[in-house]
Design a protein around this motif. Structure first.
Motif, PDB file in Angstrom:
ATOM      1  N   LEU A  19       1.118  -0.974  -0.039  1.00 12.30           N
ATOM      2  CA  LEU A  19       0.308  -0.090  -0.073  1.00 12.30           C
ATOM      3  C   LEU A  19       0.647   1.402  -0.351  1.00 12.30           C
ATOM      4  O   LEU A  19       1.792   0.996   0.298  1.00 12.30           O
ATOM      5  N   GLN A  20       0.373   2.223  -0.384  1.00 13.64           N
ATOM      6  CA  GLN A  20       1.080   3.688  -0.677  1.00 13.64           C
ATOM      7  C   GLN A  20       0.377   4.525   0.358  1.00 13.64           C
ATOM      8  O   GLN A  20      -0.684   4.402   0.553  1.00 13.64           O
ATOM      9  N   LEU A  21       1.650   5.207   1.172  1.00 11.50           N
ATOM     10  CA  LEU A  21       1.180   6.716   2.562  1.00 11.50           C
ATOM     11  C   LEU A  21       0.786   8.081   0.866  1.00 11.50           C
ATOM     12  O   LEU A  21       1.545   8.303   1.048  1.00 11.50           O
ATOM     13  N   VAL A  22      -0.741   8.496   1.569  1.00 12.14           N
ATOM     14  CA  VAL A  22      -0.774   9.550   1.111  1.00 12.14           C
ATOM     15  C   VAL A  22      -1.374  10.567   1.443  1.00 12.14           C
ATOM     16  O   VAL A  22      -2.274  10.520   2.228  1.00 12.14           O
ATOM     17  N   ASP A  23      -1.177  11.463   1.114  1.00 11.75           N
ATOM     18  CA  ASP A  23      -1.090  12.961   1.984  1.00 11.75           C
ATOM     19  C   ASP A  23      -2.550  13.493   1.545  1.00 11.75           C
ATOM     20  O   ASP A  23      -2.766  13.602   0.037  1.00 11.75           O
ATOM     21  N   ARG A  24      -3.295  13.136   2.096  1.00 15.73           N
ATOM     22  CA  ARG A  24      -5.088  13.970   1.526  1.00 15.73           C
ATOM     23  C   ARG A  24      -5.139  15.033   1.038  1.00 15.73           C
ATOM     24  O   ARG A  24      -5.823  15.024   0.763  1.00 15.73           O
ATOM     25  N   GLU A  25      -4.538  15.986   1.693  1.00 21.00           N
ATOM     26  CA  GLU A  25      -4.189  17.499   1.453  1.00 21.00           C
ATOM     27  C   GLU A  25      -3.558  17.685   0.016  1.00 21.00           C
ATOM     28  O   GLU A  25      -4.218  17.415  -1.748  1.00 21.00           O
ATOM     29  N   SER A  26      -2.148  17.379  -0.180  1.00 26.91           N
ATOM     30  CA  SER A  26      -1.999  16.798  -1.955  1.00 26.91           C
ATOM     31  C   SER A  26      -1.184  16.269  -2.171  1.00 26.91           C
ATOM     32  O   SER A  26      -1.492  16.540  -3.901  1.00 26.91           O
ATOM     33  N   ARG A  27      -1.947  14.427  -2.154  1.00 30.25           N
ATOM     34  CA  ARG A  27      -2.204  13.241  -3.136  1.00 30.25           C
ATOM     35  C   ARG A  27      -1.179  13.233  -3.429  1.00 30.25           C
ATOM     36  O   ARG A  27      -0.921  12.501  -4.133  1.00 30.25           O
ATOM     37  N   HIS A  28       0.593  13.377  -2.548  1.00 30.18           N
ATOM     38  CA  HIS A  28       1.516  12.844  -2.905  1.00 30.18           C
ATOM     39  C   HIS A  28       1.833  12.190  -1.756  1.00 30.18           C
ATOM     40  O   HIS A  28       0.702  12.091  -0.621  1.00 30.18           O
ATOM     41  N   LEU A  29       2.886  11.268  -2.475  1.00 29.58           N
ATOM     42  CA  LEU A  29       2.919  10.622  -0.963  1.00 29.58           C
ATOM     43  C   LEU A  29       4.283  10.851  -0.402  1.00 29.58           C
ATOM     44  O   LEU A  29       4.982  11.586  -0.202  1.00 29.58           O
ATOM     45  N   ARG A  30       3.798   9.979   0.996  1.00 31.02           N
ATOM     46  CA  ARG A  30       4.218  10.914   2.223  1.00 31.02           C
ATOM     47  C   ARG A  30       5.330   9.714   3.164  1.00 31.02           C
ATOM     48  O   ARG A  30       4.991   8.421   3.163  1.00 31.02           O
ATOM     49  N   GLN A  31       6.442   9.504   3.254  1.00 29.86           N
ATOM     50  CA  GLN A  31       7.625   9.096   4.025  1.00 29.86           C
ATOM     51  C   GLN A  31       7.109   9.151   5.530  1.00 29.86           C
ATOM     52  O   GLN A  31       8.091   9.242   5.828  1.00 29.86           O
ATOM     53  N   GLU A  32       5.971   8.541   5.526  1.00 31.49           N
ATOM     54  CA  GLU A  32       5.819   7.784   7.305  1.00 31.49           C
ATOM     55  C   GLU A  32       6.148   6.100   7.920  1.00 31.49           C
ATOM     56  O   GLU A  32       5.128   6.416   8.239  1.00 31.49           O
TER      57      GLU A  32
END
Length: 390
Positions: A19-32
């Motif tokens: 699965l991918q971790l995605v920022d709800r606002e920017s829709r870019h990936l988050r390194q978390e």
């Protein structure tokens, strides 16, 4: 070299979902990923291997089931761990998404996960490994005897285009339409030990082949053999690795049902003395490319003479053939989703439909997030609703 195979009593299931971790606002990936796993120590550490694990990139996490008897049990296992991750991620403004590739983001912007294994992979493979910003689904199915494993691998190679076309979800790479149904298939397939399995006659030939690879220094262990379908001796399974990242839990169940039904059918056929399909390597390779490029619209080769049939027609026939077996295994409802996917479109088609209706790649990410949250494939109108909301 003898390779011990731990047989399974039944066609048990195990599913690995990246699965991918995605920022709800920017829709870019988050390194978390590291922070997420640290918040869930009971699910991400210990022995035996935990259900939540690192992947190559910090923007990814893998959720793994235990040994399951049925597709229903496997999907319920995945749901529990999804819910645990969502509880942590929600206050962070992060959501979970799954597709073979992230439609917009670039591999150059990602952080690598910690661990010696990943460092060694990058050192050895360099650019081919650094760019693996991809997600897939792997399905393990238990095999009762090691001597059945290689005939089953050869037979399952016939269905690589079926597995890939149904799950193809990576038409976009780095913000551009690749023209492919599955860019992931190309990106991951560049690794030297990835791709279709070699056509081997029996288990002893598999042992000899692996010993040769080890002696030559091509691999350091059997874990570095990343074939699209491979035996997994420690688990006593066949592992089908051909699936792209699958956006919904229901479709993951479809992949598991198709895999379990095929392996169980082959098991019964071997017990009755039937020979299993064993297509030539050139046919397997050509058919994989056809599904990579055209997805469900591919025409696949059915024999060594070059006869072709529409893949859609072949899938309808496959569902009909596997129906009785799926009913016995209790996964007929999930197998029927193959027909639903043929009618409503695979993920690569749904993603392109958003753009075709005037949406952006941000809208594509929104659609993928909506699909995973709602556990149902959607159509292009999701993109329109997202634009209206903004």
């Amino acid at each position: 070299m003898g390779i011990a195979f731990t047989p399974s009593e039944r066609a048990t299931l195990g599913v690995e979902w990246e699965l991918q971790l995605v920022d709800r606002e920017s829709r870019h990936l988050r390194q978390e990923a590291e922070e997420l796993l640290a918040e869930l120590p009971d699910l991400s550490s210990g022995d035996p291997p935990p259900p939540l694990r690192h992947e190559l990139m910090q923007s990814q996490v893998e959720v793994v089931t235990g040994i399951c008897e049925t597709v229903e049990e496997a999907t319920a296992d995945l749901v529990r761990n999804l819910d645990s991750m969502r509880q942590v991620l929600r206050p962070w403004g992060t959501t979970l998404v799954c597709a073979g590739t992230h439609p917009m983001d670039n591999w150059r912007d990602q952080k690598l996960s910690p661990g010696e294994r990943y460092s060694e992979l990058i050192e050895q493979m360099q650019w081919t490994a650094r760019r693996i910003l991809t997600c897939g689904v792997h399905v393990h199915v238990g095999v009762r005897h090691r001597d059945k494993a290689i005939p089953m691998v050869n037979a399952l190679a016939k269905y690589l285009p079926h597995f890939l076309a149904l799950s193809a979800s990576s038409p976009f790479w780095g913000g551009h339409d690749t023209g492919l149904a599955s860019a992931r298939s190309i990106v991951f397939g560049a690794l030297p030990t990835a791709g279709p399995p070699p056509n081997l006659p029996h288990w002893a030939a598999f042992e000899e082949y692996l010993e040769t690879l080890l002696r030559a220094g091509t691999i350091a262990s059997i874990k570095e053999v990343w074939w699209d379908v491979r035996p997994h001796p420690d688990f006593g399974t066949i592992e089908i690795r051909m699936f792209d990242g699958i956006p919904t839990l229901h479709e993951v169940g479809m992949a598991a049902a198709l895999s379990q039904s095929l392996v169980e059918l082959f098991d019964h056929q071997l017990d009755r003395g039937y020979g299993l399909p064993s297509p030539p390597s050139w046919v397997v390779k050509d058919n994989k490319w056809r599904a990579t490029r055209y997805g469900l619209d591919a025409h696949v080769i059915t024999d060594a003479h070059g006869t072709t049939v529409p893949l859609r027609d072949d899938l309808y026939e496959l569902v009909r053939e596997l129906g009785p077996m799926a009913a016995r295994l209790g996964c007929a409802e999930y197998l029927d989703l193959v027909t639903e996917t043929l009618d409503k479109g695979a993920s690569y088609e749904r993603q392109r439909a958003v753009v075709a209706e005037g949406g952006s790649l941000v809208d594509v990410v929104d659609m993928l997030a909506t699909e995973l949250q709602g556990d149902a494939p959607t159509r292009a109108e999701v993109g329109a609703k997202a634009r209206q909301a903004r």
